[in-house]
Motif scaffolding. Sequence first.
Motif, short mmCIF file in Angstrom:
data_model
loop_
_atom_site.label_atom_id
_atom_site.label_comp_id
_atom_site.label_asym_id
_atom_site.label_seq_id
_atom_site.Cartn_x
_atom_site.Cartn_y
_atom_site.Cartn_z
N VAL A 63 35.63 41.95 28.22
CA VAL A 63 35.80 43.37 28.51
C VAL A 63 37.12 43.59 29.26
O VAL A 63 37.88 44.52 28.97
CB VAL A 63 34.60 43.91 29.32
N TRP A 64 37.38 42.72 30.20
CA TRP A 64 38.62 42.83 30.97
C TRP A 64 39.84 42.80 30.03
O TRP A 64 40.70 43.67 30.06
CB TRP A 64 38.69 41.67 31.96
N LYS A 65 39.85 41.79 29.17
CA LYS A 65 40.96 41.60 28.25
C LYS A 65 41.20 42.84 27.38
O LYS A 65 42.34 43.28 27.19
CB LYS A 65 40.61 40.38 27.36
N SER A 66 40.11 43.42 26.88
CA SER A 66 40.29 44.53 25.94
C SER A 66 40.73 45.82 26.65
O SER A 66 41.04 46.80 25.99
CB SER A 66 39.00 44.78 25.15
N HIS A 67 40.73 45.81 27.97
CA HIS A 67 41.14 47.01 28.71
C HIS A 67 42.43 46.81 29.52
O HIS A 67 42.83 47.69 30.28
CB HIS A 67 40.01 47.47 29.64
N GLN A 121 46.89 46.07 35.56
CA GLN A 121 46.63 47.50 35.37
C GLN A 121 45.54 47.58 34.32
O GLN A 121 45.73 47.19 33.16
CB GLN A 121 47.89 48.23 34.89
N LEU A 122 44.37 48.05 34.75
CA LEU A 122 43.19 48.04 33.88
C LEU A 122 42.80 49.45 33.49
O LEU A 122 42.67 50.34 34.34
CB LEU A 122 42.02 47.37 34.60
N LEU A 123 42.59 49.66 32.20
CA LEU A 123 42.13 50.96 31.74
C LEU A 123 40.63 51.09 31.98
O LEU A 123 39.87 50.16 31.71
CB LEU A 123 42.42 51.14 30.25
N THR A 153 34.53 49.67 30.38
CA THR A 153 34.83 49.63 31.81
C THR A 153 34.44 50.99 32.37
O THR A 153 34.76 52.02 31.79
CB THR A 153 36.32 49.37 32.07
N ILE A 154 33.71 50.96 33.47
CA ILE A 154 33.20 52.19 34.07
C ILE A 154 33.50 52.14 35.56
O ILE A 154 33.28 51.12 36.21
CB ILE A 154 31.67 52.32 33.86
N PRO A 199 41.38 40.30 38.80
CA PRO A 199 40.16 39.90 38.10
C PRO A 199 39.19 39.20 39.05
O PRO A 199 39.59 38.67 40.08
CB PRO A 199 40.66 38.94 37.03
N LEU A 200 37.92 39.20 38.67
CA LEU A 200 36.89 38.55 39.47
C LEU A 200 36.51 37.22 38.84
O LEU A 200 36.71 37.01 37.65
CB LEU A 200 35.65 39.45 39.52
N LYS A 201 35.94 36.35 39.65
CA LYS A 201 35.31 35.17 39.11
C LYS A 201 33.91 35.59 38.63
O LYS A 201 33.44 36.66 38.99
CB LYS A 201 35.20 34.08 40.19
N VAL A 202 33.27 34.75 37.84
CA VAL A 202 31.95 35.11 37.33
C VAL A 202 30.92 34.06 37.75
O VAL A 202 31.11 32.86 37.52
CB VAL A 202 31.95 35.26 35.80
N ARG A 203 29.88 34.53 38.40
CA ARG A 203 28.76 33.64 38.74
C ARG A 203 27.55 34.04 37.89
O ARG A 203 27.13 35.20 37.92
CB ARG A 203 28.39 33.77 40.23
N ARG A 204 27.03 33.08 37.13
CA ARG A 204 25.83 33.35 36.36
C ARG A 204 24.62 33.07 37.24
O ARG A 204 24.52 32.00 37.85
CB ARG A 204 25.82 32.47 35.12
N ILE A 205 23.71 34.03 37.31
CA ILE A 205 22.49 33.87 38.10
C ILE A 205 21.31 33.89 37.14
O ILE A 205 21.01 34.93 36.55
CB ILE A 205 22.35 34.99 39.15
#
Lengths: 469, 198
Positions: A10-14, A25-27, A124-125, A163-169
Amino acid sequence: MSKHNLFQKVWKSHEVGTLENGQTQLLVGRHLIHEVTSPQAFGMLREKNLAVRYPERTFATVDHIVPTDEASEPYSDPLADAMIKELRKNCDETGVTFFDVSSGKQGIVHVVGPEQGLTQPGMTIACGDSHTSTHGAFGAIAFGVGTSQVRDLLATQTLALSPLKVRRIEVNGKLSPGVYAKDVILHIIRKLGVNGGTGFAYEYAGEVFDNFSMEERMTACNMSIEGGARVGYVNPDQKTFEYLKGRPYSPNESEWDSAVENWKSMASDPGCVYDDVVYFEASEISPTVTWGINPAQAISVEENIPEPEHLTGSEATSTIEALEYMKLDAGAPIKGTPVDVAFIGSCTNGRLSDLEEVATRLNGKKVKEGVKAIVVPGSQIVSQMAEEKGLDQIFKDAGFEWRNAGCSMCLAMNPDKLIGDQLCASSSNRNFKGRQGSPTGRTMLMSPLMVAAAALKGEIADSREIFPS
Amino acid sequence: MALEKITSVSGQGVYVPGDDIDTDRIIPARFMKCVTFDGLGKYLFYDVRYDSDNNLTQHALNDPRFSKASIMLSGMNFGCGSSREHAPQSLHRAGYRAVIAGNFAEIFFGNAINLGIPCVALQQSERNSLAEIIESTPDTEIKIDLVQREIIANDTRFTFEIREGARESLLNGKWDPIDELLSKAEDIQKVASSLSYS
Ligand code: SF4
């Protein structure tokens, strides 16, 4: 092909580009606003002579300051009245869609977005509100921002972000009866801490999240921020698509299949890499209650209140501070703590399924004399659906007040407030000092059914005993 | 409008002890009923600065020795909770120009940097030493040097941490990103029209 998680896709596409300081710069495809954090942003735009660049991407509602027991304007609180009028004016002038009180669609912004189909996978919201993480339940990257960023969004539809890191819970296994999404998220926060999520997006997964309804996923994602994670999400699946089908802003018939294809492609790839993975067992989770002044200060309803003597360092200090504020006895069972107020509502637990779960189990039982119990639906639509099912009457018969939609006692910017050091059993998300409107007011967070149990018993009770299944 | 390049912040300190100081504590929600941020300075930490009879409490912010402070020192997870920019706005309007803490909640950190308020992180033992300096000699001028990443108080130096992107934007006078964001209108349009949703 390399494998990616949903956040990365999602990050990449925005992404619009890289800024001079190295940030992205994120849309932001969807921008939601409310009356508390937007007027100053519109003011900043005026000062700089800037227009709202993509008004069709911003949607507004009014939630924090609306009174839940008076319907007509002007509101008796002139400050609240000025705020709703300011939002109305700003939307009128800029062409932003406003779900006003008269629209029948007004409500808490995090209830309204999904309900209208504005919240969809892969988006992205952003919203000037920390519980924007709620929308992550749909597989969107959704986060809260400050007012200067609301200005940035209005003017450019973009933000400067890292960007954030991702933690899977992963929560695996099966929850026991009487254990709800609220208990799951309180348990996660208790274990990982209130700042355990700093710098992370939380990806919730495992059997428990697979089995959750969309509303339960929203409850959990909602409180990500209480664990320090600005973003929390669940990968989109069939349930997500079913929920969205036919909503006012969902893709229509002709666009539907390609939308679903696209949404599916956004989910984390099997075998993709995470920055961290944490596992929990569903069977370890019981009905959970907070005893302190941050949401990690939580225990199972069967446990005793922690004793600072058994703790060390900052944990001991914060426990002493919390117990002093909460006026609770170290070592005593949490069960039996007398409550003055019971609040069912908020963007965490103010949806139809929350109200239904309680109402269908009240069974003629009555709120204990002396307890003020209020039910505040999360939106006008929730309220209407509940009334069509007769839930309002069940609540009223049991001695609850049935109110109009809004944030209400979750943060008490409207007239619904604790008085003095009243103790409130609350289905909301924050138990900070003074959160519910009185500087000495006390909040204990729990699931809606646990709130109802406390309301009936007049003290913290185990919902499994009050409502045996 | 060119922004000020913030290379250092100097001033007296005040120590507000505690971990997890949330934005509800920094500015209680009832003071957010406003359509501008003007005048928020006086509500900073209101509910811990006044008791129920509206009398001043023992809080550090009420202590005349710290009345000129412009640098706040606190504990872990400062600014957690609500995303309200009212919190850093009220700090700024009350005269605070920097915050030193164990670490910061993310949204608060971003909001503060956006206003040109450096938020720098120090280890516990160094926070304790700095707190001692502030408490024993309130007049001490504390300097937060963003170029050297150092806090200097009397003869003591502490190395702090701050996210590099944030440090650079302060140093280069780019802490408010709006002009740079606006300058990319065409790129924005391209990405906007590439999205599968409008
Ligand atoms: S219900 Fe509470 S947490 Fe949710 S948006 Fe309203 S005030 Fe914030």
